[in-house]
Design a protein around this motif. Structure first.
Motif, PDB file in Angstrom:
ATOM      1  N   UNK A  45       0.813  -1.224   0.000  1.00 42.10           N
ATOM      2  CA  UNK A  45       0.000   0.000   0.000  1.00 42.10           C
ATOM      3  C   UNK A  45       0.843   1.269   0.000  1.00 42.10           C
ATOM      4  N   UNK A  46       2.093   1.184   0.470  1.00 39.52           N
ATOM      5  CA  UNK A  46       2.939   2.383   0.520  1.00 39.52           C
ATOM      6  C   UNK A  46       3.809   2.547  -0.728  1.00 39.52           C
ATOM      7  N   UNK A  47       3.779   1.568  -1.615  1.00 36.14           N
ATOM      8  CA  UNK A  47       4.573   1.661  -2.839  1.00 36.14           C
ATOM      9  C   UNK A  47       3.990   2.716  -3.768  1.00 36.14           C
ATOM     10  N   UNK A  48       4.883   3.290  -4.583  1.00 36.27           N
ATOM     11  CA  UNK A  48       4.481   4.285  -5.567  1.00 36.27           C
ATOM     12  C   UNK A  48       5.049   3.911  -6.924  1.00 36.27           C
ATOM     13  N   UNK A  49       4.367   4.346  -7.969  1.00 38.03           N
ATOM     14  CA  UNK A  49       4.881   4.128  -9.325  1.00 38.03           C
ATOM     15  C   UNK A  49       6.293   4.679  -9.408  1.00 38.03           C
ATOM     16  N   UNK A  50       7.179   3.915 -10.021  1.00 41.19           N
ATOM     17  CA  UNK A  50       8.570   4.323 -10.163  1.00 41.19           C
ATOM     18  C   UNK A  50       9.490   3.750  -9.101  1.00 41.19           C
ATOM     19  N   UNK A  51       8.925   3.247  -7.995  1.00 44.54           N
ATOM     20  CA  UNK A  51       9.763   2.561  -7.009  1.00 44.54           C
ATOM     21  C   UNK A  51      10.413   1.350  -7.677  1.00 44.54           C
ATOM     22  N   UNK A  52      11.546   0.922  -7.142  1.00 45.67           N
ATOM     23  CA  UNK A  52      12.237  -0.253  -7.667  1.00 45.67           C
ATOM     24  C   UNK A  52      12.219  -1.376  -6.640  1.00 45.67           C
ATOM     25  N   UNK A  53      12.161  -2.606  -7.130  1.00 44.41           N
ATOM     26  CA  UNK A  53      12.144  -3.767  -6.242  1.00 44.41           C
ATOM     27  C   UNK A  53      13.112  -4.818  -6.758  1.00 44.41           C
ATOM     28  N   UNK A  54      13.769  -5.468  -5.820  1.00 46.57           N
ATOM     29  CA  UNK A  54      14.633  -6.596  -6.150  1.00 46.57           C
ATOM     30  C   UNK A  54      13.753  -7.837  -6.208  1.00 46.57           C
ATOM     31  N   UNK A  55      13.861  -8.561  -7.315  1.00 50.77           N
ATOM     32  CA  UNK A  55      13.074  -9.785  -7.497  1.00 50.77           C
ATOM     33  C   UNK A  55      13.871 -10.923  -6.870  1.00 50.77           C
ATOM     34  N   UNK A  56      13.249 -11.595  -5.906  1.00 51.97           N
ATOM     35  CA  UNK A  56      13.901 -12.649  -5.124  1.00 51.97           C
ATOM     36  C   UNK A  56      13.205 -13.970  -5.420  1.00 51.97           C
TER      37      UNK A  56
END
Length: 153
Positions: free
Chosen positions: A39-50
């Motif tokens: 819910x706190x994520x925003x467009x453009x944030x990056x995530x490491x795929x694990x």
């Protein structure tokens, strides 16, 4: 911009699947703490795929949050294992995000290397017994992770 780590079992949905699909909804999260992170994520944030539940588990690449605050449609489908009978279209309990493929690292960064490099306070995934599928990654840790993933070429 925020950074995240998002887990998936590669036999369920892998980074190769996301590369093929381009974008996909990150559905089926049914842990309240993980949902609150979503819910706190925003467009453009990056995530490491694990990749979890594989040998060896580890970070395999980078993805981008393409759309935030997406209602998880699986909560309304009685045929889905993620169905939630207490959730309604007027009052959905489960929000998620749409993710976009970013890059696959030349070599996965295995959990053993993550444990040797980061403390549990720096990177939650190395904490024994951590079962969260979505977790924040501090910017300084994200920069180190990104450098590790890209230097293995």
């Amino acid at each position: 911009m925020q950074y995240w780590l998002m887990k998936s079992e590669p036999d369920v949905y892998s980074i190769d699947d996301l590369q093929r699909d381009g974008e996909e909804i990150w559905d089926g999260v049914r842990n309240y703490q993980a949902r609150n992170f979503l819910r706190t994520m925003e467009s453009g944030d990056l995530a490491f795929f694990y990749h979890s539940n594989t040998k060896p588990p580890g970070v395999v690449g980078l993805i981008e949050i393409a759309a935030a605050n997406v209602v998880d449609p699986t909560q309304f489908d009685p045929q889905s294992k993620y169905y939630d009978p207490k959730s309604t279209p007027d009052g959905p309990r489960w929000q998620t995000v749409t993710v976009r493929y970013g890059e696959t690292f030349p070599q996965a960064i295995p959990l053993s290397t993550l444990r040797d490099t980061f403390s549990p306070e720096e990177l939650q995934v190395v904490k024994r017994g951590n079962r969260l599928s979505v977790m924040p990654v501090p910017p300084e840790v994200a920069e180190r992770l990104l450098a590790m993933g890209r230097q293995q070429a």
